[in-house]
Design a protein around this motif. Structure first.
Motif, PDB file in Angstrom:
ATOM      1  N   SER A 126      65.700   0.807  41.075  1.00 40.75           N
ATOM      2  CA  SER A 126      64.969  -0.305  41.687  1.00 40.75           C
ATOM      3  C   SER A 126      65.873  -1.441  42.122  1.00 40.75           C
ATOM      4  O   SER A 126      65.476  -2.268  42.947  1.00 40.75           O
ATOM      5  N   GLU A 163      63.994   5.482  50.678  1.00 41.56           N
ATOM      6  CA  GLU A 163      63.160   4.595  51.486  1.00 41.56           C
ATOM      7  C   GLU A 163      62.994   3.195  50.888  1.00 41.56           C
ATOM      8  O   GLU A 163      62.823   2.212  51.612  1.00 41.56           O
ATOM      9  N   HIS A 164      63.060   3.053  49.553  1.00 41.71           N
ATOM     10  CA  HIS A 164      62.861   1.733  48.936  1.00 41.71           C
ATOM     11  C   HIS A 164      64.167   0.950  48.802  1.00 41.71           C
ATOM     12  O   HIS A 164      64.153  -0.206  48.387  1.00 41.71           O
ATOM     13  N   TRP A 201      52.937   4.839  46.988  1.00 43.28           N
ATOM     14  CA  TRP A 201      54.380   4.573  47.007  1.00 43.28           C
ATOM     15  C   TRP A 201      54.812   4.117  48.402  1.00 43.28           C
ATOM     16  O   TRP A 201      55.532   3.136  48.563  1.00 43.28           O
ATOM     17  N   SER A 202      54.341   4.839  49.434  1.00 42.84           N
ATOM     18  CA  SER A 202      54.680   4.461  50.812  1.00 42.84           C
ATOM     19  C   SER A 202      54.024   3.144  51.206  1.00 42.84           C
ATOM     20  O   SER A 202      54.629   2.315  51.887  1.00 42.84           O
ATOM     21  N   ARG A 244      53.231   0.557  49.415  1.00 41.00           N
ATOM     22  CA  ARG A 244      53.878  -0.626  48.816  1.00 41.00           C
ATOM     23  C   ARG A 244      55.108  -1.063  49.595  1.00 41.00           C
ATOM     24  O   ARG A 244      55.523  -2.223  49.516  1.00 41.00           O
ATOM     25  N   LEU A 245      55.711  -0.151  50.346  1.00 44.08           N
ATOM     26  CA  LEU A 245      56.930  -0.479  51.084  1.00 44.08           C
ATOM     27  C   LEU A 245      56.657  -1.111  52.440  1.00 44.08           C
ATOM     28  O   LEU A 245      57.587  -1.456  53.165  1.00 44.08           O
TER      29      LEU A 245
END
Length: 928
Positions: free
Chosen positions: A193, A236-237, A384-385, A387-388
């Motif tokens: 993270s 991605e994050h 998950w996607s 949130r980005l």
């Protein structure tokens, strides 16, 4: 052990006995077995495609795809070797090789010696995760990425969550590792993270000196001079930090190749993007798909293999294959979604699961316990996607959820741009969503279209409901569809479908919203009218009927009368009722009400439309002169200047109206005028008048030509009509061509095999689209074919059949009499002859003469038949009547002029001498 026998894992192969597993014979095709034998002979070495072709297909040219198919079946059969990889390795651009511990006998002692593993397998088990399950449908993808990695050095595999990016990357690494001195390094960033620890994490995996936060410069110094493949998984994050690190590596360490997996592309210098597509699924029109056919599609193969892994007794049946295909389409071929769905089959069954997919997020859960948390449920993957995304992207995504199927930027703007969200915000939002794999991009001809995967759309729809914007967005969609479909003018069905055909699901959902408590009745009326051509073009007339009836009921129940809306709905509803129900009384009531309202409101366009519907209705009831009158009244309303589309429609109406009353010369004139004129591209007749101009014209020309004694010309027109109709992919136009032209002409010309094919196609097409009025024509021709050669006792059974009842009830007796007179009883013949002269009167009178009890009555009927046939210019009916006259003469000795009459009629034919009637006429003349 015999010469050439080898063992590997649980398998034993010998040239004589083939392949055995644990001592039991394994069923393998001859060609896959030949490929396996060749690979085993050269175990560890690369065998080229050319060498495989020379061994397996000597003296034949075959596509490389044939090799891939057989290699795929062998991989599935053999499973994994002792280090967890496939026994058969694909070497991109080179060929295949067998890899694994191969044991062979020695001559002296029978002791088995081990063959070495290939270099690509050395020391990878501790460096790479292992794909436990066989990867399905990705061979070409993996080959492409391996080649691009060699060529570009930096490749990003991107795609929606659960599409299989990591699995593909692992396979690519297996194939590419041997070309790097320092091996392969797999870095999983999914649990990281803190972006400042990216360098430190890579350093640790590669066992480089240094590390810690902010250690980019030291890391680049340490990696310099390395020759390795670096895989950065799930980026991605951490996109910005990873992009910086990757650009630094490419600048500093030129022998390090980088493979990235990410739902969003890095947009870094030197990046080559591979968008991983979903697995291919069967097309939606495959209604009769078998299990064998379904399993050729990777999505179905994956789904069924995962189901079987949880239930060893399961196998896909032909009955379940179409449902499994639909399920895979609904899940867009996304591997994770398919695996989650497969896990629910033991509980719900395939049919139960398919019925539950409108609740996908409640159903598709319970993934593997060892999977990452975001892969254990479908919802977790999408959250998950989500949130980005930034706020603008979230707004665009949720508003787009009302659109089903592919859409253009213009549609997206029309639906989503309101409030604080401007058009430019929508354009930018769509661009970012595509880059983050939440929108797929499709290039179609000269346009770019976008699409939300169905699971993504359902997730976004939940967010839309939570936002409180759903009613505004649904209203925007309905109004945009009104504008879009209101301009749909093209008569070319294929071209039309490219632009408008994908909008049917949107129209369905928009109409449902319009009739909901929060909806808008005025928009429901506008959308029903605007979408009418769409339903007819797609041959979904029965569904349109139901939806139009619901809107009409709402209009009539509204406290404020709205005659204009009622007029518009009834005008379009009438023809839909006719297609579904035939000439039922409610069809007439709806159309007469539409005509009354259009006259009351002085709306010429809707008067024409109502008259056209009444014309169809009267034709179906065999009210020939009423139909012709409706066509003539239509012609009085063409306007000034003349509407070109309405003029073309009038010509076709007049042609068929004149055919039905037996005025064949006038009918031909209208047909030829229609064929000479260019097809109109604008005008009212193009909006929902069902049939394409040239198809209708050639259909009429085929029937007229045969009746007037031109069988060869009739066959030419028949083939032209059918070819045009098939090319148009428009079911209604095809039904028209088969019913009124191709089937009768083929039968009259004696081509009974062709008639059977056409009749079967007609029944098949009408079964798909609830087009009952056309189905009865197909039943008519099928009955005629059965009656041709069946014994007399079967004729009575055919008359008692439900099919005959349908044909009789729907006024197909005239046509049936011309192709199957054995089925027509004297009572039915009397009924068919009741009324004014029509296109088949001469033939009906001839048939009636054969049942006349008295000689004078029979001769009178034959004389009337000949007079009518000659007056109509119906030479084929004249020929049949002349033959009946000769047979009567031969039987009774009366009517001595009959032979000369037959000779005269026969000699007037200049073509078609291979047809049954002309052959029979020639035989009769030969007896005289």
């Amino acid at each position: 052990m015999e010469q050439g026998e080898v063992t590997f894992g649980p398998f034993r192969f010998s040239p004589m006995r083939g392949l055995l597993k644990d001592g039991m014979a394994v069923k393998v095709g001859s060609r896959p077995l030949a490929i396996l034998a060749l690979l085993l002979e050269q175990a560890g070495a690369v065998v080229s495609n050319r060498d495989i072709m020379a061994r397996v297909w000597p003296d034949l040219f075959v596509e490389e795809a044939n090799i891939r198919v057989h290699i795929g079946s062998l991989r599935k059969l053999l499973g994994k070797n002792d280090v967890g990889t496939d026994y058969i390795e694909n070497i991109p651009a080179q060929g295949y090789r067998f890899v694994g511990t191969l044991l062979t006998p020695t001559a002296e002692s029978g002791v088995e010696a081990a063959a070495p593993l290939s270099a690509s397998q050395v020391d990878l088990s501790g460096l790479l995760p292992r794909n436990i399950d066989r990867l399905i449908g990705r061979d070409e993808t993996i080959d492409d990425i391996v080649r691009k990695l060699v060529e570009k050095s930096f490749v990003t595999i991107t795609g929606v969550g659960g599409i299989g990016k990591t699995s593909v990357a692992i396979e690519v690494a297996q194939l590419s590792a041997s070309s790097h001195r320092d091996g392969v390094h797999f870095v999983d960033l999914s649990t990281l993270s803190d972006p400042t620890l990216v360098c430190a994490t890579i350093t640790q995996v590669m066992k480089l000196p240094g590390g810690g936060k902010g250690a980019l410069e030291g890391f680049l110094t340490a990696v310099k001079g390395r020759d390795a493949l670096l895989i950065l998984d799930n980026c991605e994050h951490l996109i910005e930090e990873v992009a910086v690190v990757v650009e630094g590596i490419l600048t500093t360490a030129r022998d390090v190749d980088i493979l990235v997996t990410s739902r969003e592309i890095l947009r870094a210098q030197g990046e080559w993007v591979y968008r991983l597509p979903p697995l291919s699924v069967p097309p939606g029109q495959e209604h009769s798909l078998t299990a064998e056919q379904a399993l050729t599609y990777p999505a179905v193969e994956l789904f069924i293999e995962r189901v079987s892994s949880g239930d060893g007794m399961f196998s896909l049946s032909d009955a379940d294959a179409p449902v499994a295909a639909e399920l895979c389409r609904h899940l867009d071929g996304v591997p994770l979604a398919l695996e989650l769905a497969a896990a629910r089959v033991p509980l719900l069954g395939i049919h139960g699961l398919a019925a539950s997919l409108d609740r996908a997020f409640d159903v598709l859960r319970g993934g593997r316990r060892t999977a990452l948390p975001r892969h254990q449920t479908l919802r977790a993957t999408l959250e998950w996607s989500h949130r980005l995304l930034d706020e603008r992207e979230r707004v665009v995504l949720r508003r787009l959820s009302v659109i089903r199927g592919p859409f253009t930027g213009d549609l997206a703007i029309g639906v989503t741009a309101f409030g604080a969200l401007l058009e430019e915000d929508v354009v930018e939002g769509i661009s970012e969503l595509a880059k983050k794999s939440l929108l797929s991009v499709e290039h179609r001809q000269q346009s770019v279209q976008f699409r939300l995967l169905e699971t993504t759309r359902q997730y976004a729809a939940e967010r839309l409901q939570e936002s409180g914007e759903a009613d505004v967005v649904c209203r925007n969609l309905a109004r945009h569809l009104c504008r879009m479909l209101g301009g749909s003018q093209s008569t070319n069905t294929v071209a039309w479908n490219v632009v408008y055909g994908t909008r049917v699901d949107d129209v369905r959902s928009a109409l449902e919203w319009c009739l909901s408590p929060a909806g808008d009745l005025a928009t429901a009326v506008d959308l029903t009218v605007a979408s009418a051509p769409m339903w007819f073009q797609l041959s979904l007339t029965d569904e349109f009927r139901r939806r139009a009836e619901a809107v009409l009921q709402a209009v009539r129940q509204h406290p404020q009368p709205d005659l204009k809306s009622e007029m518009a709905i009834t005008a379009h509803l009438g023809p839909a009722l006719w297609n579904s129900l035939g000439p039922a009384p409610e069809v007439s009531a709806v159309l007469l009400r539409s005509l009354e309202l259009s006259q009351q409101l002085a709306d010429v366009g809707y008067q024409r439309r109502a008259l056209w519907g009444l014309w169809l209705y009267y034709l179906a009831l065999e009210k020939d002169h009423d139909a012709l009158e409706a066509a003539e009244r239509f012609g009085e309303l063409l306007g000034s200047p003349v509407d070109p589309g309405a003029e073309s429609m009038h010509q076709r109406m007049m042609a068929l109206g004149l055919i039905t009353v037996g005025e064949f010369d006038r009918a031909r004139d209208f047909v030829e005028r229609c064929l000479r004129a260019p097809a109109p591209t604008t005008g009212s007749s193009l909006r929902g008048y069902q049939f394409e101009q040239r198809i209708v014209s050639h259909t009429h020309l085929a029937r007229i030509s045969w009746i007037q004694g031109q069988p060869d010309r009739a066959r030419e027109a028949m083939h032209e009509a059918v070819e045009l109709a098939l090319a148009s992919r428009h079911a209604l136009s095809l039904c028209f061509a088969l019913s009124l032209g191709a089937c009768p002409v083929a039968f009259w010309c004696g081509d009974y095999d062709l008639t059977e094919r056409y009749a079967s196609l007609l029944v098949e097409k009408t079964s798909e689209g609830s087009l009952f009025v056309w189905r009865t024509y197909g039943l008519c021709y099928q009955l005629a074919l059965e009656a041709r050669q069946c014994p007399d006792h079967r004729i009575a059974a055919l008359r008692r059949s439900i099919r005959f009842a349908d044909v009789y009830r729907n006024k197909r007796i005239r046509m049936l009499a011309t192709v199957a007179p054995r089925l027509i009883t004297p009572a039915i013949l009397d009924e068919a002859n009741d009324g004014s002269t029509n296109w088949a009167t001469a033939e009906l009178l001839r048939l009636k003469s054969e049942n006349a009890g008295e000689a004078e009555a029979a001769e009178t009927l034959l004389r009337q038949s000949m007079e009518i046939a000659e007056a109509q210019g119906a030479r084929s009916w004249s020929l049949r009547t002349a033959m009946s006259m000769v047979r009567w003469h031969l039987k009774t000795g009366r009517n001595p002029d009959a032979p000369s009459v037959l000779s005269s009629v026969h000699n007037s034919f200049s073509e078609g001498h291979d047809t049954p009637d002309l052959r029979e006429a020639a035989a009769l003349l030969g007896r005289l």
